[in-house]
Design a protein around this motif. Structure first.
Motif, PDB file in Angstrom:
ATOM      1  N   TYR A 138      -7.689  -9.179  -7.455  1.00 23.83           N
ATOM      2  CA  TYR A 138      -6.604 -10.069  -7.070  1.00 23.83           C
ATOM      3  C   TYR A 138      -6.040 -10.708  -8.378  1.00 23.83           C
ATOM      4  O   TYR A 138      -4.781 -10.797  -8.519  1.00 23.83           O
ATOM      5  CB  TYR A 138      -6.991 -11.085  -6.012  1.00 23.83           C
ATOM      6  N   SER A 144     -13.179  -8.311  -4.777  1.00 21.77           N
ATOM      7  CA  SER A 144     -11.879  -8.485  -4.535  1.00 21.77           C
ATOM      8  C   SER A 144     -10.937  -9.569  -5.372  1.00 21.77           C
ATOM      9  O   SER A 144      -9.778  -9.267  -5.422  1.00 21.77           O
ATOM     10  CB  SER A 144     -11.439  -8.646  -2.877  1.00 21.77           C
ATOM     11  N   ASP A 193      -4.902 -13.790   0.088  1.00 26.83           N
ATOM     12  CA  ASP A 193      -5.382 -12.277   0.240  1.00 26.83           C
ATOM     13  C   ASP A 193      -6.314 -12.175   1.401  1.00 26.83           C
ATOM     14  O   ASP A 193      -7.415 -11.614   1.072  1.00 26.83           O
ATOM     15  CB  ASP A 193      -5.920 -12.009  -1.175  1.00 26.83           C
ATOM     16  N   SER A 240      -7.886  -8.674   2.046  1.00 32.12           N
ATOM     17  CA  SER A 240      -8.746  -8.220   1.323  1.00 32.12           C
ATOM     18  C   SER A 240     -10.267  -8.895   1.871  1.00 32.12           C
ATOM     19  O   SER A 240     -11.256  -8.970   1.359  1.00 32.12           O
ATOM     20  CB  SER A 240      -8.532  -8.457  -0.110  1.00 32.12           C
TER      21      SER A 240
END
Length: 337
Positions: A236, A232, A293, A296
């Motif tokens: 990102y 992830s 984030d 995620s």
């Protein structure tokens, strides 16, 4: 206390004795409740002191009564003492194996092939034996096994690279893939996921000997950022920032290159960064306070598309959350730092 009680009438002495019995039993109930939550250990100690105090008063009260009533109180006292010492351990065993839950042992006879990505500390780490890694995800799996009664193929986990692991799930060559994995839409078509087991987010680790990279706003197109492949963090950095990340198969190499100044920072799941920061203090690395984030950072177990026991796994996970088992594992592996 004995002299004071002897000066009272028998009904008063009996009433006070019964009060100490009830007080001790209420303290016991509190201890059983607190035992399920390791984070309340300090409060549990306070309850234990109160139990001991209540027992001391009870002994004095019993001594002031007739022989007949002493026998009854002694029996109650033995029950409370035994329960205080034994019941929490018994409760832990019952909770650990599923107790009287309707799903308990419902997967008896089922054999699961479980793959693990072993480079995802503290979720899964190779330790002494390749087939038996350790970590948060491993503890959760063993507890699921105790509750549901399934067996592991060859009584082991199968270490794989994460890409190889997903290929095997797609081909139905395995039942589960674990090891610090977060829910992602790109795998939704060909796999299933459990309910979220742990939530976190991304963070940044950088060297104290070089320029600090504290937050995503510090990342420019010239910033040398390391990420783990198919993570992830890679998604990102590529999707949100202008940096061109350096992708690593082995995230340990990324940490090493941060410490030597070859790259400026590494973006990864915060628990993994905190684990490495603590593990090798000589590297003089620092994890930033920023967490981003978070959508995620929903950690799950991946299941084969045709896996039939998803609901049972989720029911057991829900109870593990409720009874404090997941909390205990989080504390064990410092996931809340």
């Amino acid at each position: 206390n004995t002299k004071r009680l002897q000066d009272k009438s028998r009904p008063e002495a009996i009433l006070e004795t019964v009060w100490f019995l009830v007080d001790g039993f209420l303290c016991l109930e509190s201890r059983l409740y607190l035992h399920s939550f390791d984070g309340r250990a300090g409060m549990g100690s306070i309850v234990m002191v109160r139990i001991m105090s209540s027992f001391a008063h009870l002994l004095c009260a019993v001594n002031s009564l007739s022989n007949k009533f002493r026998v009854v109180c002694a029996a109650w006292l033995m029950l409370i003492v035994t329960a205080t010492l034994v019941a929490p351990q018994a409760q832990a065993i019952v909770v650990g194996v599923g107790g009287n839950k309707p799903y308990f042992n419902s997967m008896n006879g089922v054999r699961l092939k479980v793959l693990v990505e072993p480079q995802s500390a503290p979720f899964a780490i190779l330790h002494d034996n390749v087939a038996h890694p350790v970590g948060f995800d491993i503890d959760v799996m063993y507890d699921l096994q105790r509750r549901l009664g399934f067996q592991l193929v060859e009584n082991r986990f199968f270490p794989v690279d994460v890409r190889q692991g997903f290929d095997m799930l797609y081909a139905h060559d395995a039942d589960m893939l674990i090891g610090g994995l977060v829910a992602s839409d790109k795998h939704a078509k060909n796999t299933q996921v459990t309910d979220v087991i742990y939530s976190s987010g991304l963070s940044i680790i950088y060297s104290n000997k070089h320029a600090a990279v504290e937050s995503p706003s510090d990342i420019s197109e010239n910033t040398k950022i390391g990420v783990k492949h198919s993570s992830s963090a890679e998604e990102y950095i590529r999707g949100v920032t202008k940096a061109n990340p350096k992708v690593y198969n082995n995230i340990i190499m990324a940490y090493y290159e941060v410490s030597t100044g070859e790259i400026d920072a590494v973006v990864a799941d915060r628990p993994s960064l905190k684990y490495f920061e603590k593990l090798i203090p000589v590297a003089d690395l620092k994890v930033s306070d920023s967490i981003f984030d978070v959508q995620s950072g929903q950690f799950v177990f991946y299941l084969s598309k045709h896996f039939e026991y998803k609901d049972l796994i989720n029911k057991a996970l829900k109870d593990m959350q409720a009874d404090g088992t997941i909390y205990r594992f989080r504390k064990k592996w410092n996931l809340d730092s």
